[in-house]
Enzyme design. Structure first.
Site, PDB file in Angstrom:
ATOM      1  N   ARG A 214      61.940  35.616  42.971  1.00 32.81           N
ATOM      2  CA  ARG A 214      62.473  34.796  41.886  1.00 32.81           C
ATOM      3  C   ARG A 214      62.600  35.584  40.583  1.00 32.81           C
ATOM      4  O   ARG A 214      63.179  35.113  39.629  1.00 32.81           O
ATOM      5  CB  ARG A 214      61.730  33.480  41.739  1.00 32.81           C
ATOM      6  CG  ARG A 214      60.345  33.503  41.249  1.00 32.81           C
ATOM      7  CD  ARG A 214      59.814  32.073  41.224  1.00 32.81           C
ATOM      8  NE  ARG A 214      58.544  32.022  40.568  1.00 32.81           N
ATOM      9  CZ  ARG A 214      57.864  30.906  40.349  1.00 32.81           C
ATOM     10  NH1 ARG A 214      58.344  29.749  40.755  1.00 32.81           N
ATOM     11  NH2 ARG A 214      56.728  30.922  39.738  1.00 32.81           N
ATOM     12  N   LYS A 229      55.735  45.595  40.535  1.00 39.68           N
ATOM     13  CA  LYS A 229      54.322  45.896  40.814  1.00 39.68           C
ATOM     14  C   LYS A 229      53.690  44.670  41.465  1.00 39.68           C
ATOM     15  O   LYS A 229      53.269  43.736  40.790  1.00 39.68           O
ATOM     16  CB  LYS A 229      53.541  46.248  39.551  1.00 39.68           C
ATOM     17  CG  LYS A 229      52.197  46.876  39.919  1.00 39.68           C
ATOM     18  CD  LYS A 229      51.067  46.497  39.001  1.00 39.68           C
ATOM     19  CE  LYS A 229      50.365  45.231  39.356  1.00 39.68           C
ATOM     20  NZ  LYS A 229      49.663  45.179  40.628  1.00 39.68           N
ATOM     21  N   GLY A 287      48.557  37.876  30.982  1.00 42.22           N
ATOM     22  CA  GLY A 287      49.850  37.582  30.340  1.00 42.22           C
ATOM     23  C   GLY A 287      49.798  37.807  28.836  1.00 42.22           C
ATOM     24  O   GLY A 287      50.725  38.368  28.243  1.00 42.22           O
ATOM     25  N   GLU A 304      54.877  33.624  33.475  1.00 44.25           N
ATOM     26  CA  GLU A 304      54.545  32.446  34.298  1.00 44.25           C
ATOM     27  C   GLU A 304      53.038  32.500  34.491  1.00 44.25           C
ATOM     28  O   GLU A 304      52.543  33.303  35.283  1.00 44.25           O
ATOM     29  CB  GLU A 304      55.258  32.514  35.649  1.00 44.25           C
ATOM     30  CG  GLU A 304      56.776  32.445  35.587  1.00 44.25           C
ATOM     31  CD  GLU A 304      57.294  31.054  35.308  1.00 44.25           C
ATOM     32  OE1 GLU A 304      56.510  30.091  35.313  1.00 44.25           O
ATOM     33  OE2 GLU A 304      58.510  30.935  35.071  1.00 44.25           O
ATOM     34  N   CYS A 338      49.694  27.854  41.106  1.00 48.66           N
ATOM     35  CA  CYS A 338      49.605  27.566  39.666  1.00 48.66           C
ATOM     36  C   CYS A 338      49.961  26.107  39.370  1.00 48.66           C
ATOM     37  O   CYS A 338      49.665  25.605  38.299  1.00 48.66           O
ATOM     38  CB  CYS A 338      50.530  28.493  38.909  1.00 48.66           C
ATOM     39  SG  CYS A 338      52.173  28.470  39.593  1.00 48.66           S
ATOM     40  N   GLU A 435      41.300  26.396  35.585  1.00 43.39           N
ATOM     41  CA  GLU A 435      42.044  26.310  36.843  1.00 43.39           C
ATOM     42  C   GLU A 435      41.081  26.635  37.992  1.00 43.39           C
ATOM     43  O   GLU A 435      40.531  27.735  38.039  1.00 43.39           O
ATOM     44  CB  GLU A 435      43.138  27.374  36.753  1.00 43.39           C
ATOM     45  CG  GLU A 435      44.363  27.135  37.524  1.00 43.39           C
ATOM     46  CD  GLU A 435      45.347  28.300  37.318  1.00 43.39           C
ATOM     47  OE1 GLU A 435      44.979  29.343  36.751  1.00 43.39           O
ATOM     48  OE2 GLU A 435      46.486  28.120  37.747  1.00 43.39           O
TER      49      GLU A 435
HETATM   50  P1  NAP Z   1      46.121  38.303  37.634  1.00 40.33           P
HETATM   51  O1  NAP Z   1      44.773  38.843  37.846  1.00 40.33           O
HETATM   52  O2  NAP Z   1      46.619  38.120  36.255  1.00 40.33           O
HETATM   53  O3  NAP Z   1      47.078  39.286  38.444  1.00 40.33           O
HETATM   54  C1  NAP Z   1      48.473  39.108  38.457  1.00 40.33           C
HETATM   55  C2  NAP Z   1      49.135  40.472  38.520  1.00 40.33           C
HETATM   56  O4  NAP Z   1      48.804  41.198  37.326  1.00 40.33           O
HETATM   57  C3  NAP Z   1      48.649  41.322  39.675  1.00 40.33           C
HETATM   58  O5  NAP Z   1      49.716  42.120  40.132  1.00 40.33           O
HETATM   59  C4  NAP Z   1      47.593  42.190  39.027  1.00 40.33           C
HETATM   60  O6  NAP Z   1      47.402  43.402  39.706  1.00 40.33           O
HETATM   61  C5  NAP Z   1      48.248  42.444  37.677  1.00 40.33           C
HETATM   62  N1  NAP Z   1      47.346  42.871  36.625  1.00 40.33           N
HETATM   63  C6  NAP Z   1      46.022  42.634  36.476  1.00 40.33           C
HETATM   64  N2  NAP Z   1      45.579  43.226  35.333  1.00 40.33           N
HETATM   65  C7  NAP Z   1      46.645  43.836  34.759  1.00 40.33           C
HETATM   66  C8  NAP Z   1      46.840  44.616  33.579  1.00 40.33           C
HETATM   67  N3  NAP Z   1      45.836  44.877  32.730  1.00 40.33           N
HETATM   68  N4  NAP Z   1      48.074  45.095  33.304  1.00 40.33           N
HETATM   69  C9  NAP Z   1      49.092  44.840  34.136  1.00 40.33           C
HETATM   70  N5  NAP Z   1      48.980  44.116  35.272  1.00 40.33           N
HETATM   71  C10 NAP Z   1      47.776  43.615  35.576  1.00 40.33           C
HETATM   72  O7  NAP Z   1      46.323  36.925  38.364  1.00 40.33           O
HETATM   73  P2  NAP Z   1      45.954  36.555  39.864  1.00 40.33           P
HETATM   74  O8  NAP Z   1      44.556  36.165  39.942  1.00 40.33           O
HETATM   75  O9  NAP Z   1      46.421  37.613  40.790  1.00 40.33           O
HETATM   76  O10 NAP Z   1      46.910  35.300  40.105  1.00 40.33           O
HETATM   77  C11 NAP Z   1      46.483  34.002  39.877  1.00 40.33           C
HETATM   78  C12 NAP Z   1      47.009  33.487  38.548  1.00 40.33           C
HETATM   79  O11 NAP Z   1      48.418  33.518  38.569  1.00 40.33           O
HETATM   80  C13 NAP Z   1      46.633  32.050  38.324  1.00 40.33           C
HETATM   81  O12 NAP Z   1      46.237  31.852  36.993  1.00 40.33           O
HETATM   82  C14 NAP Z   1      47.914  31.300  38.592  1.00 40.33           C
HETATM   83  O13 NAP Z   1      48.012  30.061  37.940  1.00 40.33           O
HETATM   84  C15 NAP Z   1      48.931  32.272  38.109  1.00 40.33           C
HETATM   85  N6  NAP Z   1      50.234  31.978  38.711  1.00 40.33           N
HETATM   86  C16 NAP Z   1      51.198  31.442  37.906  1.00 40.33           C
HETATM   87  C17 NAP Z   1      52.425  31.119  38.442  1.00 40.33           C
HETATM   88  C18 NAP Z   1      53.497  30.525  37.589  1.00 40.33           C
HETATM   89  O14 NAP Z   1      54.635  30.483  38.026  1.00 40.33           O
HETATM   90  N7  NAP Z   1      53.209  30.068  36.386  1.00 40.33           N
HETATM   91  C19 NAP Z   1      52.670  31.339  39.802  1.00 40.33           C
HETATM   92  C20 NAP Z   1      51.666  31.874  40.596  1.00 40.33           C
HETATM   93  C21 NAP Z   1      50.439  32.196  40.032  1.00 40.33           C
HETATM   94  P3  NAP Z   1      46.299  43.569  40.855  1.00 40.33           P
HETATM   95  O15 NAP Z   1      46.269  42.310  41.650  1.00 40.33           O
HETATM   96  O16 NAP Z   1      46.813  44.728  41.620  1.00 40.33           O
HETATM   97  O17 NAP Z   1      45.004  43.818  40.160  1.00 40.33           O
END
Ligand code: NAP
Length: 535
Positions: A214, A229, A287, A304, A338, A435
């Site tokens: 998407r 990534k 984010g 997102e 999410c 969450e």
């Molecule tokens: P996350 O820890 O923020 O990770 C998301 C992505 O960011 C992963 O690829 C992660 O890499 C990367 N990342 C982590 N630290 C980073 C940094 N300092 N700089 C750049 N990239 C970095 O989130 P998650 O736990 O994987 O995902 C769950 C979250 O995503 C929940 O809060 C959920 O609500 C949200 N989400 C939102 C939507 C939406 O459409 N709004 C959809 C799906 C999920 P690594 O995994 O390789 O460490």
């Protein structure tokens, strides 16, 4: 040698004989384990890996320009099957240097990709969509293998995710500009829409395919090039999708994939003046960092982020529809989306009946390995996810909430958790503020419509929300009052490529999907032609 390795993948005996070649070349690790569940899973994993390897879809290197590449320092990272704890593969663990090269490839490719016609870009994307759908089963198996969701949900994710590529291929031809009536008679004013440039796309593990498509579907349709990534937890689906993009003929450099050290990769995106857009799906904390880091080079940003979805059940709701909808909104992907219902806010007149009906439904949910028949809930992604759920339930029960089913780890072990309902929850408990990202349904009670809206909006998040009522007037009133980007009325299955997805407040910026999602990858250029009365 490769054919020996392929044979080895098909035969356990040969597997052990050629295992040194496998780790050196394909870096695929197969572990045999003893419990019935893991033994079954390992067999599935082996045959799936074998099929994927034969079809060229099991990739373990990043994609930089036309080359599949190891990490420059040779580092790898294990991808783990959360249903068994087995290692599926070792993939390249990349960082800033590889990311800079991927950005350069994308930057070079942008010159030609942005110049070809929209119709040509549309054809490439259509071909990619066709290939994704032709490999639907394999991609779904890969998703279940590395992410753990039930196979049926994975099949759904492939169709849903591929849908963004199909939609983008159609929309590519409809990126229209405008002609503006000029304020002076010798002027002609018009507006062009042009691609932003190189896009850095960072995605989470919960939808290993759809969160990527998407973003890159609309990006490529608009004429942008991208460096993706994926999460290091689920990179295999992303790499398989990239391989299919190559097979679709999408030129080298248009799509690049790096994975590994997330902060290093993120920093390389942020530091590069060539990256003009960051699109991110993930936690609100990361984010915010990316948004702040984008300020230095003033990049466009789409975010997102996390949600805290209310699911409001009014006294006048159809009980069956409300229970089915709540089950889907809460327990899909083990509660790890999410837009999963995070607070189930139920009016006092229907509260007991609703709680009992939900309990009946939850009692029948089968938990297990996502490849097993009838399983509707897989494992959580990792130990940290289980610990978070445990701590939220502990906080709630210490403040008066009651567990009416579940509330503990599942007897299957690892990261399996029982589907859980917690009643008597209040909006000031952590379980209502954060969450949960797990299979726990907190029930809150309310008296009036105003109460429901106040409770629902009392959060910094504003992504998904759900309302169950039989009153058309109330549906409209409440939908207008909710401070959320998405409202499902008597419906939980609201995500689709044809509608805009995104959040209010701290749930994010921008939209994905639909015609609105295209705008995120476009610059608006105003052109003024002067002296047009001159003969
Ligand atoms: P996350 O820890 O923020 O990770 C998301 C992505 O960011 C992963 O690829 C992660 O890499 C990367 N990342 C982590 N630290 C980073 C940094 N300092 N700089 C750049 N990239 C970095 O989130 P998650 O736990 O994987 O995902 C769950 C979250 O995503 C929940 O809060 C959920 O609500 C949200 N989400 C939102 C939507 C939406 O459409 N709004 C959809 C799906 C999920 P690594 O995994 O390789 O460490």
């Amino acid at each position: 040698m490769i054919s020996h390795m392929n044979m080895a993948l098909r035969s356990p005996m040969l597997l052990s004989r050629y295992s040194h070649l496998l780790s050196a070349k394909l870096q695929i690790q197969m572990h045999l384990s003893t419990s019935p569940l893991t033994r079954k899973m390992s067999t599935d994993a082996r045959s799936i890996a074998s099929q994927l390897s034969n079809s060229g879809l099991l990739k373990t290197q990043g994609l930089i320009g036309e080359k599949w590449s190891d990490a420059y320092d040779g580092k790898t990272i294990q991808v783990i099957n959360p249903a068994t704890g087995d290692s599926i593969a070792d993939v390249a663990c990349m960082g800033g240097r590889e990311t800079n090269d991927a950005i350069s490839s994308a930057y070079d490719a942008f010159r030609s990709w942005s110049k070809i016609t929209a119709a040509e870009r549309s054809k490439y994307l259509r071909k990619w969509y066709d290939l994704l759908m032709a490999h639907k089963e394999e991609l779904a198996q890969l998703i279940t293998l590395e992410q753990g969701k039930p196979l049926k949900e994975s099949l759904g994710e492939v169709s849903y995710g591929a849908g963004f590529i199909e939609f983008a291929s159609e929309e590519a031809k409809r990126i229209y500009g405008d002609i503006i009536p000029a304020p002076l008679s010798d002027r002609r004013l018009f507006v062009l829409k042009q691609p932003v440039g190189v896009v850095g796309a960072i995605t989470p593990w919960n939808f290993p395919l759809a969160m990527i498509t998407r973003k890159v579907g609309p990006a490529l349709a608009c004429g942008c090039t991208a460096v993706i990534k994926p999460s290091e937890i689920t990179p295999l689906t992303a790499l398989a999708a990239a391989e299919l993009a190559i097979q679709a003929g999408i030129p080298a450099g248009v799509l690049n994939v790096v994975m590994g050290n997330a902060p290093d990769i993120g920093d390389a995106f942020l530091a590069s003046p060539q990256v003009r857009k960051i699109t991110f799906t993930g936690s609100t904390a990361v984010g915010k960092k990316l948004m702040a880091g984008s300020a230095e080079t003033v990049k466009k940003v789409s975010l997102e982020l996390g949600g805290n979805a209310p699911c409001i059940v009014f006294d006048d709701a159809d009980l069956d529809i409300a229970v089915k909808g709540t089950l889907a909104a809460k327990f899909r992907n083990s509660g790890q989306t999410c837009i999963c219902a995070n607070r189930i806010i139920v009016q006092e007149g229907i509260y007991e009946k609703f709680a009992n009906a939900l309990l009946d439904a939850v009692q029948n949910m089968k938990v297990g390995d996502g490849f097993s028949d009838g399983v509707v809930q897989g494992p959580l992604i990792n130990e940290a996810a289980v610990k978070k759920v445990e701590s939220l339930i502990h906080d709630a029960t210490s403040k008066g909430a009651k567990v009416i089913i579940g509330g503990k780890r599942h007897s299957l072990g690892l990261t399996f958790y029982e589907p859980t309902i917690v009643s008597d929850v209040h909006n000031d408990m952590r379980i209502s503020r954060e969450e949960a990202f797990g299979p726990v349904a907190p029930l809150l009670r309310f008296k009036t419509e105003e109460d429901a809206i106040r409770i629902a909006n009392d959060t910094n998040a504003g992504l998904g929300s759900y309302v169950f009522t039989n009153s058309i007037q109330r549906s409209w009133r409440v939908a207008e009052a909710l401070e959320y980007g998405l409202v499902g009325v008597n419906e939980a299955g609201i995500s689709t490529e044809v509608a805009p997805f995104g959040g209010f407040k701290q749930s994010g910026l921008g939209r994905e999907g639909s015609k609105y999602g295209m705008d995120e990858y476009l610059e608006i250029k105003y052109v003024c032609l002067g002296n047009m009365n001159k003969e």
